[in-house]
Design a protein around this motif. Structure first.
Motif, mmCIF file in Angstrom:
data_model
loop_
_atom_site.group_PDB
_atom_site.id
_atom_site.type_symbol
_atom_site.label_atom_id
_atom_site.label_comp_id
_atom_site.label_asym_id
_atom_site.label_seq_id
_atom_site.Cartn_x
_atom_site.Cartn_y
_atom_site.Cartn_z
ATOM 1 N N MET A 93 94.569 -32.736 28.097
ATOM 2 C CA MET A 93 93.414 -31.985 28.515
ATOM 3 C C MET A 93 92.307 -31.819 27.342
ATOM 4 N N PRO A 94 91.370 -32.462 27.278
ATOM 5 C CA PRO A 94 90.387 -32.296 26.298
ATOM 6 C C PRO A 94 89.820 -30.900 26.026
ATOM 7 N N ARG A 95 89.551 -30.415 24.815
ATOM 8 C CA ARG A 95 89.326 -29.248 24.471
ATOM 9 C C ARG A 95 87.639 -28.927 25.028
ATOM 10 N N GLN A 96 87.187 -27.871 25.245
ATOM 11 C CA GLN A 96 85.871 -27.656 25.892
ATOM 12 C C GLN A 96 84.951 -27.342 24.458
ATOM 13 N N PRO A 97 83.918 -27.733 24.322
ATOM 14 C CA PRO A 97 83.006 -27.635 23.183
ATOM 15 C C PRO A 97 82.686 -26.022 23.072
ATOM 16 N N LEU A 98 82.479 -25.718 21.924
ATOM 17 C CA LEU A 98 82.277 -24.013 21.921
ATOM 18 C C LEU A 98 80.700 -23.975 22.486
ATOM 19 N N ASP A 99 80.669 -22.617 22.630
ATOM 20 C CA ASP A 99 79.147 -22.281 23.500
ATOM 21 C C ASP A 99 78.102 -22.200 22.326
ATOM 22 N N ASP A 100 76.556 -22.028 23.005
ATOM 23 C CA ASP A 100 75.635 -22.185 22.040
ATOM 24 C C ASP A 100 75.577 -21.127 20.978
ATOM 25 N N ILE A 101 76.188 -19.843 21.359
ATOM 26 C CA ILE A 101 76.139 -18.742 20.581
ATOM 27 C C ILE A 101 76.920 -19.044 19.218
ATOM 28 N N ALA A 102 78.291 -19.674 19.332
ATOM 29 C CA ALA A 102 78.952 -20.177 18.227
ATOM 30 C C ALA A 102 78.240 -21.176 17.460
ATOM 31 N N LEU A 103 77.787 -22.275 18.154
ATOM 32 C CA LEU A 103 77.109 -23.415 17.264
ATOM 33 C C LEU A 103 75.974 -22.926 16.511
ATOM 34 N N ASP A 104 75.183 -22.232 17.296
ATOM 35 C CA ASP A 104 74.019 -21.345 16.372
ATOM 36 C C ASP A 104 74.387 -20.461 15.222
ATOM 37 N N THR A 105 75.692 -19.876 15.566
ATOM 38 C CA THR A 105 76.261 -19.122 14.290
ATOM 39 C C THR A 105 76.593 -19.637 13.298
ATOM 40 N N VAL A 106 77.337 -20.834 13.421
ATOM 41 C CA VAL A 106 77.654 -21.535 12.245
ATOM 42 C C VAL A 106 76.819 -22.545 11.639
ATOM 43 N N PHE A 107 76.153 -23.145 12.679
ATOM 44 C CA PHE A 107 75.291 -24.193 12.083
ATOM 45 C C PHE A 107 73.720 -24.207 12.400
ATOM 46 N N ARG A 108 73.255 -24.029 13.506
ATOM 47 C CA ARG A 108 71.960 -24.398 13.821
ATOM 48 C C ARG A 108 71.046 -23.084 13.460
ATOM 49 N N GLU A 109 71.529 -22.054 13.607
ATOM 50 C CA GLU A 109 70.655 -20.855 13.135
ATOM 51 C C GLU A 109 71.032 -20.295 11.807
ATOM 52 N N ALA A 110 72.003 -20.920 11.168
ATOM 53 C CA ALA A 110 72.523 -20.330 10.081
ATOM 54 C C ALA A 110 71.622 -20.610 8.800
ATOM 55 N N HIS A 111 71.603 -19.789 7.898
ATOM 56 C CA HIS A 111 70.821 -20.029 6.735
ATOM 57 C C HIS A 111 71.455 -19.692 5.452
ATOM 58 N N THR A 112 71.151 -20.370 4.565
ATOM 59 C CA THR A 112 71.823 -19.998 2.974
ATOM 60 C C THR A 112 70.976 -18.590 2.906
ATOM 61 N N HIS A 113 71.588 -17.821 2.031
ATOM 62 C CA HIS A 113 71.225 -16.189 2.085
ATOM 63 C C HIS A 113 71.056 -16.143 0.640
ATOM 64 N N TYR A 114 69.805 -15.720 0.243
ATOM 65 C CA TYR A 114 69.540 -15.377 -1.433
ATOM 66 C C TYR A 114 69.534 -13.848 -1.696
ATOM 67 N N ALA A 115 69.538 -12.990 -0.579
ATOM 68 C CA ALA A 115 69.494 -11.634 -1.191
ATOM 69 C C ALA A 115 70.480 -10.982 0.198
ATOM 70 N N PHE A 116 71.187 -9.899 -0.076
ATOM 71 C CA PHE A 116 72.242 -9.323 0.873
ATOM 72 C C PHE A 116 72.103 -7.766 0.687
ATOM 73 N N GLN A 117 72.350 -7.260 1.832
ATOM 74 C CA GLN A 117 72.447 -5.692 1.953
ATOM 75 C C GLN A 117 73.741 -5.078 1.315
ATOM 76 N N GLN A 118 73.520 -3.985 0.752
ATOM 77 C CA GLN A 118 74.539 -3.261 0.104
ATOM 78 C C GLN A 118 75.886 -2.642 1.061
ATOM 79 N N GLU A 119 76.417 -3.774 1.951
ATOM 80 C CA GLU A 119 77.518 -3.314 2.541
ATOM 81 C C GLU A 119 78.711 -4.139 1.992
ATOM 82 N N PRO A 120 79.654 -3.339 1.707
ATOM 83 C CA PRO A 120 80.889 -3.787 1.009
ATOM 84 C C PRO A 120 81.810 -4.507 1.887
ATOM 85 N N ILE A 121 82.380 -5.624 1.414
ATOM 86 C CA ILE A 121 83.366 -6.482 2.343
ATOM 87 C C ILE A 121 84.634 -6.001 1.583
#
Length: 198
Positions: free
Chosen positions: A1-29
């Motif tokens: 059975m073929p896998r289903q494509p990811l939804d638009d939210i996932a595709l936007d998060t990873v590629f379509r709406e994602a940007h290179t960031h040049y500044a970050f908030q001071q929230e530790p990882i």
């Protein structure tokens, strides 16, 4: 059975709406998040499962003081501000792990050890792939990324990899991006400009 494509939210998060960031908030990882990141990206495919990428997660002021002098002047502030700087490197002797990661080929280690050019090409190609998996995995985990070149590889290698086995490839800043510093997205080439179907 073929896998289903990811939804638009996932595709936007990873590629379509994602940007290179040049500044970050001071929230530790925290380290747990970095481990989660690796545990996701490690599943990305590499040829013969060779996995040549190595990572240094620079999170402390002491670590940044070692890294920043090697960066071009234009990259220092954004790297210093980012909660995490990742040095994506390659292991020039990745093939020593081949008996573990690719046991179905008993001579895999020797095939690379006896052919330095093949080993170098394989490490560079697949280590770069793994760095791209890191970027995608970070976005999937809700982090923002800022990949960078613009640094002195020899200085980074001397400081972080003095035995010469690992070689830096590129850097990735990680954190929660600062939207007010976001740049407009650059245009992308059309399918017809870059691809053909034969």
């Amino acid at each position: 059975m073929p896998r289903q494509p990811l939804d638009d939210i996932a595709l936007d998060t990873v590629f379509r709406e994602a940007h290179t960031h040049y500044a970050f908030q001071q929230e530790p990882i925290d380290e747990a998040t970095l481990r989660e990141l690796y545990d996701l990206l490690k599943w990305g495919p590499t040829s013969m499962n060779c996995q040549p990428a190595r990572y240094v997660f620079v999170t402390t002021e002491e670590g940044k003081s070692r890294l920043l002098p090697a960066l071009s002047e234009g990259n220092r502030d954004k790297a210093h501000q980012a909660p995490v700087n990742v040095i994506v490197a390659i292991d020039t002797r990745f093939y020593e792990h081949m008996p573990t990661v690719f046991p179905q080929s008993p001579n895999a280690r020797e095939r690379f050890a006896e052919n330095p050019d093949k080993a170098s090409d394989t490490a560079c190609r697949n280590g770069t792939l793994q760095g791209a998996y890191l970027i995608v995995a970070a976005r999937m985990l809700g982090l923002d990324v800022g990949p960078m070149s613009g640094f002195d590889n020899a200085m980074v290698d001397e400081e972080f990899f003095p035995d010469g086995r690992y070689k830096s490839n590129f850097l990735v800043n990680l954190g929660v991006g600062e939207p007010k510093n976001q740049r407009p997205r650059g245009p992308r080439l059309a399918f017809e400009e870059v691809a053909e179907v034969v």
